[in-house]
Scaffold this motif. Structure first.
Motif, PDB file in Angstrom:
ATOM      1  N   UNK A   2      62.090  57.617  46.014  1.00 37.24           N
ATOM      2  CA  UNK A   2      61.259  56.649  45.298  1.00 37.24           C
ATOM      3  C   UNK A   2      61.558  55.201  45.663  1.00 37.24           C
ATOM      4  N   UNK A   3      62.757  54.951  46.132  1.00 35.17           N
ATOM      5  CA  UNK A   3      63.187  53.575  46.380  1.00 35.17           C
ATOM      6  C   UNK A   3      62.610  52.997  47.663  1.00 35.17           C
ATOM      7  N   UNK A   4      62.411  51.682  47.650  1.00 34.62           N
ATOM      8  CA  UNK A   4      62.049  50.947  48.849  1.00 34.62           C
ATOM      9  C   UNK A   4      62.736  49.593  48.754  1.00 34.62           C
ATOM     10  N   UNK A   5      63.026  49.004  49.873  1.00 39.53           N
ATOM     11  CA  UNK A   5      63.775  47.753  49.910  1.00 39.53           C
ATOM     12  C   UNK A   5      62.831  46.566  49.678  1.00 39.53           C
ATOM     13  N   UNK A   6      63.156  45.747  48.694  1.00 36.64           N
ATOM     14  CA  UNK A   6      62.328  44.571  48.420  1.00 36.64           C
ATOM     15  C   UNK A   6      62.565  43.461  49.441  1.00 36.64           C
ATOM     16  N   UNK A   7      63.624  43.576  50.228  1.00 33.83           N
ATOM     17  CA  UNK A   7      63.907  42.553  51.244  1.00 33.83           C
ATOM     18  C   UNK A   7      63.204  42.853  52.570  1.00 33.83           C
ATOM     19  N   UNK A   8      63.279  44.104  53.041  1.00 32.48           N
ATOM     20  CA  UNK A   8      62.696  44.429  54.349  1.00 32.48           C
ATOM     21  C   UNK A   8      61.546  45.426  54.273  1.00 32.48           C
ATOM     22  N   UNK A   9      61.339  46.052  53.102  1.00 36.98           N
ATOM     23  CA  UNK A   9      60.245  46.992  52.920  1.00 36.98           C
ATOM     24  C   UNK A   9      60.517  48.402  53.408  1.00 36.98           C
ATOM     25  N   UNK A  10      61.692  48.640  53.918  1.00 37.73           N
ATOM     26  CA  UNK A  10      62.037  49.962  54.453  1.00 37.73           C
ATOM     27  C   UNK A  10      62.175  50.986  53.338  1.00 37.73           C
ATOM     28  N   UNK A  11      61.820  52.228  53.632  1.00 37.17           N
ATOM     29  CA  UNK A  11      61.954  53.341  52.690  1.00 37.17           C
ATOM     30  C   UNK A  11      62.967  54.347  53.234  1.00 37.17           C
ATOM     31  N   UNK A  12      63.546  55.110  52.320  1.00 37.11           N
ATOM     32  CA  UNK A  12      64.427  56.233  52.674  1.00 37.11           C
ATOM     33  C   UNK A  12      65.646  55.856  53.511  1.00 37.11           C
ATOM     34  N   UNK A  13      66.145  54.684  53.349  1.00 41.78           N
ATOM     35  CA  UNK A  13      67.369  54.318  54.052  1.00 41.78           C
ATOM     36  C   UNK A  13      68.440  53.882  53.062  1.00 41.78           C
ATOM     37  N   UNK A  14      68.375  54.422  51.860  1.00 41.54           N
ATOM     38  CA  UNK A  14      69.244  53.965  50.796  1.00 41.54           C
ATOM     39  C   UNK A  14      70.561  54.709  50.701  1.00 41.54           C
ATOM     40  N   UNK A  15      71.581  53.946  50.380  1.00 38.08           N
ATOM     41  CA  UNK A  15      72.896  54.487  50.061  1.00 38.08           C
ATOM     42  C   UNK A  15      73.091  54.240  48.562  1.00 38.08           C
ATOM     43  N   UNK A  16      73.275  55.285  47.790  1.00 35.73           N
ATOM     44  CA  UNK A  16      73.422  55.169  46.340  1.00 35.73           C
ATOM     45  C   UNK A  16      74.881  55.438  45.976  1.00 35.73           C
ATOM     46  N   UNK A  17      75.476  54.490  45.214  1.00 41.45           N
ATOM     47  CA  UNK A  17      76.869  54.601  44.820  1.00 41.45           C
ATOM     48  C   UNK A  17      76.953  54.468  43.307  1.00 41.45           C
ATOM     49  N   UNK A  18      77.673  55.356  42.664  1.00 39.57           N
ATOM     50  CA  UNK A  18      77.833  55.333  41.214  1.00 39.57           C
ATOM     51  C   UNK A  18      79.210  54.789  40.876  1.00 39.57           C
ATOM     52  N   UNK A  19      79.259  53.838  39.949  1.00 36.76           N
ATOM     53  CA  UNK A  19      80.558  53.366  39.482  1.00 36.76           C
ATOM     54  C   UNK A  19      80.861  54.045  38.155  1.00 36.76           C
ATOM     55  N   UNK A  20      82.125  54.138  37.826  1.00 31.54           N
ATOM     56  CA  UNK A  20      82.487  54.834  36.583  1.00 31.54           C
ATOM     57  C   UNK A  20      83.002  53.865  35.559  1.00 31.54           C
TER      58      UNK A  20
END
Length: 66
Positions: free
Chosen positions: A48-66
């Motif tokens: 679902x995500x897309x980059x608001x800076x470059x417009x790219x899709x599907x290149x996301x790295x998702x990191x969860x903090x605890x």
């Protein structure tokens, strides 16, 4: 890296980074649930995500903090 099944179960912030341009955002749990939906699976969030800076899709790295 801890994993979760649904965005609604986040206990810490969700950091999302674009691998193409390096743009990075950090959402608190409520913001992540609002934007993505609390029932959203983490694997679906990447689609679902897309980059608001470059417009790219599907290149996301998702990191969860605890």
């Amino acid at each position: 890296m801890p994993t979760i099944e649904r965005i609604g179960r986040l206990k810490g912030d969700l950091a999302i980074a674009c691998r193409t341009c390096g743009h990075r955002v950090v959402w608190p749990p409520r913001e992540a649930a609002r934007r993505l939906g609390g029932d959203c699976m983490v694997t679906d969030a990447r689609r679902r995500l897309w980059c608001s800076a470059c417009g790219e899709r599907r290149t996301w790295c998702i990191v969860f903090s605890s």
